[in-house]
Each structure stands twice: as C-alpha cells, then as structure tokens.
Design a protein around this motif. Structure first.
Motif, short mmCIF file in Angstrom:
data_model
loop_
_atom_site.label_atom_id
_atom_site.label_comp_id
_atom_site.label_asym_id
_atom_site.label_seq_id
_atom_site.Cartn_x
_atom_site.Cartn_y
_atom_site.Cartn_z
N ILE A 85 0.87 -1.25 -0.01
CA ILE A 85 -0.11 0.02 -0.01
C ILE A 85 0.97 1.32 0.03
CG2 ILE A 85 -1.80 1.21 1.25
CD1 ILE A 85 -2.78 -1.34 2.23
N ASN A 86 1.87 1.17 0.52
CA ASN A 86 2.93 2.41 0.66
C ASN A 86 3.19 2.83 -0.84
OD1 ASN A 86 3.26 2.54 3.60
ND2 ASN A 86 4.79 0.81 3.37
N TYR A 87 3.40 1.76 -1.75
CA TYR A 87 3.91 2.14 -3.05
C TYR A 87 2.77 2.27 -3.98
CZ TYR A 87 8.86 2.27 -1.91
OH TYR A 87 10.00 2.60 -1.36
N LEU A 88 1.64 1.67 -3.75
CA LEU A 88 0.50 1.95 -4.49
C LEU A 88 0.17 3.62 -4.20
CD1 LEU A 88 -1.95 -0.86 -3.53
CD2 LEU A 88 -1.23 -0.09 -5.80
N ALA A 89 0.36 3.89 -2.87
CA ALA A 89 -0.11 5.51 -2.54
C ALA A 89 1.02 6.40 -3.24
CB ALA A 89 0.09 5.76 -1.33
N LEU A 90 2.34 6.01 -3.38
CA LEU A 90 3.23 6.78 -4.01
C LEU A 90 3.16 6.73 -5.59
CD1 LEU A 90 6.60 5.47 -2.11
CD2 LEU A 90 5.71 7.68 -2.09
N GLY A 91 2.44 5.70 -6.10
CA GLY A 91 2.23 5.66 -7.67
C GLY A 91 1.13 6.85 -7.90
N PHE A 92 0.08 6.78 -6.90
CA PHE A 92 -1.00 7.61 -7.08
C PHE A 92 -0.49 9.26 -6.89
CE2 PHE A 92 -3.63 3.77 -5.55
CZ PHE A 92 -3.89 3.50 -6.86
N LEU A 93 0.41 9.24 -6.06
CA LEU A 93 0.86 10.50 -5.79
C LEU A 93 1.75 11.16 -7.00
CD1 LEU A 93 1.74 12.95 -3.75
CD2 LEU A 93 3.65 11.48 -3.19
N LEU A 94 2.44 10.22 -7.66
CA LEU A 94 3.17 10.44 -8.83
C LEU A 94 2.34 11.15 -10.06
CD1 LEU A 94 6.23 10.35 -10.17
CD2 LEU A 94 5.35 8.13 -11.12
N GLU A 95 1.26 10.24 -10.21
CA GLU A 95 0.16 10.51 -11.15
C GLU A 95 -0.48 11.87 -10.72
OE1 GLU A 95 -0.88 5.93 -12.54
OE2 GLU A 95 -2.10 6.90 -11.17
N GLY A 117 -4.79 -3.68 -13.96
CA GLY A 117 -4.31 -3.56 -15.31
C GLY A 117 -3.12 -3.81 -15.76
N GLY A 118 -2.15 -4.25 -14.65
CA GLY A 118 -0.96 -4.68 -14.80
C GLY A 118 0.20 -3.30 -14.47
N VAL A 119 -0.32 -2.25 -13.96
CA VAL A 119 0.61 -1.28 -13.69
C VAL A 119 0.22 -0.72 -12.14
CG1 VAL A 119 1.57 0.91 -14.36
CG2 VAL A 119 0.86 -0.43 -16.20
N ALA A 120 1.40 -0.61 -11.48
CA ALA A 120 0.97 0.08 -10.12
C ALA A 120 2.39 0.22 -9.39
CB ALA A 120 0.48 -1.38 -9.17
N GLY A 121 2.23 1.13 -8.43
CA GLY A 121 3.67 1.76 -7.69
C GLY A 121 4.39 0.49 -7.17
N HIS A 122 3.81 -0.68 -6.89
CA HIS A 122 4.64 -1.59 -6.14
C HIS A 122 4.89 -3.01 -7.00
CE1 HIS A 122 0.44 -3.58 -6.26
NE2 HIS A 122 0.95 -4.68 -5.85
N ALA A 123 4.19 -3.20 -8.24
CA ALA A 123 4.59 -4.22 -9.14
C ALA A 123 4.10 -4.01 -10.32
CB ALA A 123 3.98 -5.39 -8.52
N GLY A 124 4.72 -4.65 -11.36
CA GLY A 124 4.40 -4.61 -12.77
C GLY A 124 5.66 -4.54 -13.68
N LEU A 125 6.73 -3.99 -13.35
CA LEU A 125 7.81 -4.03 -14.26
C LEU A 125 8.10 -5.43 -14.97
CD1 LEU A 125 9.89 -2.22 -15.51
CD2 LEU A 125 11.36 -2.78 -13.41
#
Length: 391
Positions: A187-197, A258-266
């Motif tokens: 959840i920490n990196y999900l939040a960072l991904g949403f922050l970036l967006e 959908g395959g892209v998230a702040g914590h996984a997907g690369l």
C-alpha cells in the motif's frame, strides 16, 4: 548513448543434470582488472537450485568495476504448458523490484525538482489520503515502509481497476502509528504511484517510461509487455481461472489494476538489470557517463539508512539495507550495501564498497507457486562476495 563497458564474448560450458534431462549452461568468468575470478561455488549453487527444484531455472549476473564478470544460465524458462530452455535474454516479472527500480526514483525526481518534501505529510499533496488516521504519514514513511499501513489491499472483495484501487488506498487504515515499526507494505508504494500521477498528470507507466526507462536505455524493460515479447517471457503460475500467466503481472493487486502499479508490474531482463545496476553504481561514485536520472547526492540519500533514528530495521528510500528481507546480501557484503527482492524470485544486491552487484532472476513460482529461492539468494551472494574478495 548510455555507457556500456565493452567486454569480450563469453565462452560457455554445458552440462546435463543427471536424471532430469535439463540442459544447463554457464558463461565462464570474465577477467576483472587482469584477474580471473573463481565462480565455481556460485555455479554449483545455481545448479543445485535447479536440480532440487528450488526453481525451474535461473539467470545470474555478477558485476564489478564496470564489467559483468560472470553470467550464468541454468535450467528451464518453462515446464508448463510446454518445456522451454532458459536463456540469457529471458524476460522476467520483476515483482516488487518495481518499487526500488521505478517508483522510488520517480518520486525522488519530484523531490529534486522541489515539488515534494520527504517529511511532509502525504495528505499535503493527496488530501483524501488523510482519511482513516493517515494524516501524519509522510512520504519518507511510505518510502521506508514505516507508515504503519497493512501489507496489502483487501483481496477478499471483488474490486477491479485503477480507480477502485486508488479509493481503497486512500481509505486504508494503519495498523500502527507512523514511524513506530517497519511493516513491509504494498500500500505504501500504491500510494506513491497515485501521488506521482497526481503531481505529474501522467499515468505511472507513461512517466516511468519517459523519465526512467528510456533515458537509461532499458530497451527490454516495460509494463504490460507487447505480444511480440511473449516468447521470451518466463511464465509464472496459473491465475484464478486456470490460465498460465505469461506477460501478465503475477501480483494480484497489480493485475486487478490492469498490470501497472507503484509496487509491481515491471518486466525486464538481465542485460537491462546489469545496465541499471552499473548506472546506479557509477552515479553514486560520481563517475562520468552514467545515464542514471538522479543526482549523485540523491542516489546516496536513497541508498543509506533513512528510517526513524531509533529503529534497527534499516531501509533506504526504496532500498532494503538490513531487515529480515535482506537474505540477498548473504554473509560477505557489508551492511552498507543495499538491494531488493521480488516475490516471483527476482533479486538485485548492490555493494558500493566493492563496486559490485549480484543479480538473480528466477520465476520460482512456476508452475505451481511452490519454489523457494530465499536460501539461493543468500548462498549465491555469499559465494560471490568470497570470489570478488579473493580476486
């Protein structure tokens, strides 16, 4: 063009593990600074991992002083639905290495630009994040996993999509007060991904491609791989419908998004990961020509302890330093080294002191989720550190 040190073509030796019929191959060690390193212990451990079914296959690289000193490829890329031999150019689901390789440096680019403060509350930029008692969680707390948030979103409910994941993240509730304890949390990196967006106005995939992957020349790294790349991708395991995942992210939360998230997907391969590790080492050391897209002081900040001062679980900004997740450091690399692991069986450990790195890529969850490479990471890192020291 990004700097990539030249190296002579490797020689290869081949063997067949008795009773398995699996072809194994390893590239002979490269000379480093005029010496040849003895990597037989590394190769022996990699072979044993395949023969004892810790993983069906493995790609390993060990680099030092600007060169890939050892490349090894063992076992199989796939055993289901059809058998395929592992190759050096196999593309892997990098899983949580997405956090350290992509999301953390993206966030630090915003920090370099003065658009965020590491010790500012996340709700300064995402006001809805304050819901549920999260108002005092800072960006540093998210980056170091000291937010107190639980490990993952609730997957027992049938939610789907980016927007629902965002809503669940904003409404999540911490298990502990921020700064009290290290709790590794997606959840920490999900939040960072949403922050970036929110701050860039771009989807995470688009920003990361334009600001990390392309500037570094990582031509084989991407989110949501194209169909043309599928033959090279290592499959992971069956999804809930009985379909073998290949080129579709293994992490269930990222998959629902959908395959892209702040914590996984690369997704990436050994060549690109060696390029990444070398660029990071070069930038951290202040060597010219590195394509790493952050300043030297920023890289040093990210790769040194940034957790609360009185805590013994050591985390950088995106990188693990000394926690119960640090098996990939082995017994030979110092606490000043850093790295990260991925659930699918990937890991990268980097040691600035010896100017070296150890990369291990596996799809240990293939085909049924029962593989385990925790001991493999530890043992290979230990053997590599011994060989590098002896050299």
């Amino acid at each position: 063009m990004p700097h990539r040190p030249a190296a002579p073509p490797p020689t290869r030796r081949r063997a067949i593990i008795a009773g398995t019929g699996m072809i194994l191959s390893a590239f002979a060690p490269r000379a480093g600074r005029g010496q040849t390193l003895d990597m037989r212990a590394v190769d022996d451990r990699l072979r044993r991992a395949v023969s004892t079914h810790e993983t069906v296959g493995v790609v390993c690289a060990i680099g030092q002083h600007g060169r890939v000193l050892h490349r090894a490829v063992y076992g199989q890329r796939a055993i289901s639905p059809v058998a395929q031999r592992m190759t050096w150019d196999t593309v892997f689901d990098m899983a949580s290495l997405t956090k350290s390789l992509i999301t953390a440096p993206c966030i630090m680019q915003l920090w370099e630009a003065g658009r965020i403060g590491l010790d500012n509350p996340v709700s300064t930029y995402l006001p809805e994040f304050a819901t549920g008692g999260k108002g005092n969680i800072t960006i540093r707390h998210l980056l170091t996993h000291y937010s107190g948030l639980p490990p993952d979103l609730d997957l027992t409910q049938p939610w789907q999509g980016h927007d629902q994941a965002r809503g669940l993240t904003m409404n999540s509730r911490p298990d502990l007060p921020a700064g009290q304890k290290f709790i590794y949390s997606d959840i920490n990196y999900l939040a960072l991904g949403f922050l970036l967006e929110k701050l860039t106005g771009q989807p995470l995939e688009a920003y990361a491609t334009g600001h990390i992957l392309r500037p570094m020349g990582l031509a084989h790294s991407c989110f949501r791989p194209a169909a043309s790349l599928l033959p090279r991708i290592a499959p992971t395991q069956m999804d809930e419908t009985g379909h073998m995942l290949r080129g579709v992210v293994h992490d269930p939360t990222a998959r629902r998004m959908g395959g892209v998230a702040g914590h996984a997907g690369l997704f990436s391969d050994a060549d690109d990961m060696c390029r990444y590790a070398q660029a990071l080492l070069d930038r951290r050391a202040g060597r010219p020509g590195s394509p790493f897209p952050l300043r030297r002081d920023t890289v040093r900040l990210m790769t040194t302890p940034q957790q609360p001062a009185d805590k013994t679980d050591l985390r950088g900004l995106g990188w693990d330093i000394a926690t119960h997740y640090s098996s990939a450091r082995g017994e030979g690399f110092p606490v000043g080294s850093f790295g990260h692991t991925g659930f699918t069986g990937t890991s990268l450990w980097i040691d600035p002191q010896s100017d070296s790195y150890v990369l291990i890529l596996t799809n240990r969850v293939h085909p049924d989720g029962h593989g385990n490479v925790v001991a493999l990471r530890h043992d290979v890192a230990t053997a590599a550190a011994i060989a590098l020291h002896a050299g």
